[in-house]
Each structure stands twice: as structure tokens, then as C-alpha cells.
Design an enzyme around this catalytic site. Structure first.
Site, PDB file in Angstrom:
ATOM      1  N   TYR A 157     -13.796  68.364  79.450  1.00 44.54           N
ATOM      2  CA  TYR A 157     -14.248  67.702  80.687  1.00 44.54           C
ATOM      3  C   TYR A 157     -13.975  66.195  80.611  1.00 44.54           C
ATOM      4  O   TYR A 157     -13.461  65.598  81.560  1.00 44.54           O
ATOM      5  CB  TYR A 157     -15.747  67.994  80.844  1.00 44.54           C
ATOM      6  CG  TYR A 157     -16.432  67.401  82.054  1.00 44.54           C
ATOM      7  CD1 TYR A 157     -16.202  67.898  83.336  1.00 44.54           C
ATOM      8  CD2 TYR A 157     -17.363  66.367  81.914  1.00 44.54           C
ATOM      9  CE1 TYR A 157     -16.872  67.376  84.432  1.00 44.54           C
ATOM     10  CE2 TYR A 157     -18.040  65.842  83.009  1.00 44.54           C
ATOM     11  CZ  TYR A 157     -17.787  66.355  84.268  1.00 44.54           C
ATOM     12  OH  TYR A 157     -18.458  65.840  85.350  1.00 44.54           O
ATOM     13  N   LYS A 161     -11.639  63.953  83.011  1.00 44.45           N
ATOM     14  CA  LYS A 161     -12.210  62.840  83.782  1.00 44.45           C
ATOM     15  C   LYS A 161     -11.591  61.489  83.372  1.00 44.45           C
ATOM     16  O   LYS A 161     -11.428  60.607  84.209  1.00 44.45           O
ATOM     17  CB  LYS A 161     -13.732  62.816  83.609  1.00 44.45           C
ATOM     18  CG  LYS A 161     -14.439  64.040  84.237  1.00 44.45           C
ATOM     19  CD  LYS A 161     -14.211  64.115  85.727  1.00 44.45           C
ATOM     20  CE  LYS A 161     -15.090  65.159  86.404  1.00 44.45           C
ATOM     21  NZ  LYS A 161     -14.886  65.203  87.863  1.00 44.45           N
TER      22      LYS A 161
END
Ligand code: NAD
Length: 249
Positions: A157, A161
């Protein structure tokens, strides 16, 4: 000015709940005709549209999966041809499949990068074509504080990001001469269904790392998106704006 250019349109991905729903509602209140994107939960997306109507705004549902570039290209091109070219794109759709690095499954890595990073890239590319022709536009990426700070258990993640940040800076430079601005918002801990999955001890530990001492609400992100969508931010591009209670400085 023709009718087509008078309408300001905004597309918010993953807008059926949480931060995306708050942004969609806020942009509708700002006067945008809002495309409420969703993948599967039409009933929740319709509730958001009903809230938009109740607030005096207007918009429509727009179903597609951000990780499918064919769907993205078709839907965003269709938006540009019907109402008006897109003025604002908010890449909010996101998922998190958490695991420690050594236990990370290929399919979870693939899914996370496909939605959180490639999905935003596909949508940005499709919207940029219309915005460049219009010589105006604002693209807002909803990244995360963990893309800046890192977080154990969220390597995939965080990679997605953080990738959004590098992507945004490059694209902001590519599109600036056409007055298309591209910025990133990095939320800290915002109370939504995504963070609702955390245990109480996990939430308490996170809260200890938030200097302001409370969790954010979806509206805290929507306010910043509203500003970035407006001409009040006309001199801001390629920036990363943290909305995190001081969690990362
Ligand atoms: P959420 O899970 O409530 O909402 C995410 C939305 O994205 C859902 O509506 C979901 O259906 C949609 N979505 C998922 N995959 C999709 C796909 N392939 N195509 C289209 N839509 C898809 O989460 P949220 O907390 O509202 O998060 C919104 C964004 O903010 C996400 O990008 C998330 O990573 C980011 N974020 C959230 C927090 C937080 O604390 N809640 C913190 C940092 C960043």
C-alpha cells in the site's frame, strides 16, 4: 461562452462511501456536476447521489473499475462527449491488503498496485487528454501519510501511495503549460470503513502518534479537495498536502 463549457464537471472515483462520498458531496455543493464512480455497490452510490440532489447539486452515477484501463478510457471519454470535458478528477478509489513483507502474496501486491497506483494513472491519463484541450483542469490524487512515512505491514500500500507522489510530480510538470494542475493529498487516519477494520488497540496506538490527538473525518479531506478543485489554488501544482493531524511533518 457555449453551454458545454459553462458546466463544470468533476469525477470522483470510489465515491460510494467514505472520503470519496464526502468529496463528491462537497464538490457538488461547490457547483460541480459530479460523476459518482463506483464498482459494485450501486445502492450506496445512489445514496450519495440522493444527498447531492438534496443539497441542491447535480450529478450522475458512473460505474467502472479503475484498475481496468479499457473501462476507464471508455467511461472518461464518454463523460467528455456528453456533458462537458472534465474540469476536475479526484483519484480517491483505493484498497489496502495488509501483510508483512515476507508473507506478502503476489496477488495481493498485484491487486493493490492495480487499484491504488495503476488505477489513478489510467484515470489521470484519460482525463488529461480532455483537460489539455480545454487548457484547464485540476487532478487530485488521494494518497496516504504512509506513502510518506512508511508503515510496517503496509509495504504494498505504501509503495502504491508513494508511487502516486512521484507520478504526480512528473505529470504536473508535463501538464503545467496547459494550465492543468496535479496535486496529492495525503490523509492521516480518517474514520471510515477502511480504518473501521482496525482493532481498538491498533487505533489507540495510532492515536498516540497524532499530535492533534483525534482522528480526522472525511470532510477534513473534502475541504482540501474543494480548495484544490477551485481557482483559489490556481498557483499550486505538483504539491503534496498532508492532512494528518501532525502525524507526519
Ligand atoms: P473506503 O474503503 O471507505 O473507500 C474506498 C472506495 O474505493 C470504496 O468506495 C471502494 O468501493 C472504492 N474502490 C475500491 N476499488 C475500486 C476500483 N477498482 N474501482 C473503483 N472504485 C474502487 O476507504 P476511504 O477510507 O474512504 O479511503 C478513500 C481513499 O483515501 C483511499 O484511496 C485510501 O487509500 C485513502 N486513505 C484513507 C485513509 C483513512 O484513514 N481512511 C488514510 C489515508 C488514505
Amino acid at each position: 461562452m457555449t453551454n458545454t463549457t459553462a458546466v463544470k464537471t468533476a469525477l470522483v472515483t470510489g465515491a460510494s462511501r467514505g472520503i470519496g462520498a464526502a468529496i463528491a458531496l462537497r464538490l457538488a455543493k461547490d457547483g460541480f456536476y459530479v460523476y459518482v464512480n463506483y464498482t459494485s455497490n450501486e445502492a450506496k452510490a445512489r445514496e450519495v447521489l440522493d444527498q447531492i440532489s438534496a443539497a441542491g447539486g447535480s450529478g450522475e452515477l458512473c460505474r467502472f473499475d479503475v484498475s481496468d484501463s479499457t473501462q476507464v478510457d471508455e467511461k472518461i471519454a464518454a463523460i467528455g462527449k456528453t456533458k462537458a470535458p472534465l474540469s476536475v478528477l479526484v483519484n480517491n478509489a483505493g484498497i489496502t491488503v495488509d501483510s508483512l513483507l515476507i508473507r506478502m502474496k503476489d496477488e495481493d501486491l498485484e491487486k493493490t498496485l492495480s487499484v491504488d497506483l495503476k488505477g489513478a494513472i489510467y484515470c489521470t491519463r484519460a482525463a488529461a487528454i480532455q483537460m489539455m484541450r480545454q487548457r484547464s483542469g485540476s487532478i487530485i490524487q488521494i494518497s496516504s501519510v504512509v506513502g510518506e512515512s512508511g508503515n510496517p505491514g503496509q509495504a504494498a500500500y505504501s509503495a502504491a501511495k508513494a508511487g502516486l507522489i512521484g507520478f504526480t510530480k512528473s505529470v504536473a510538470k508535463e501538464l503545467a503549460s496547459r494550465q492543468v494542475r496535479v496535486n496529492v493529498v495525503t490523509p492521516g487516519f480518517i474514520a471510515t470503513d477502511m480504518t473501521g477494520a482496525l482493532t481498538e488497540p491498533q487505533k489507540e496506538a495510532i492515536l498516540r502518534s497524532v499530535p492533534l490527538g483525534f482522528f480526522g473525518a472525511p470532510d477534513d479531506i473534502a475541504c482540501v479537495a474543494s480548495f484544490l478543485a477551485s481557482s483559489a489554488s490556481r498557483y499550486i501544482t505538483g504539491q503534496v498536502i498532508g492532512v494528518n493531524g501532525g502525524m507526519y511533518m
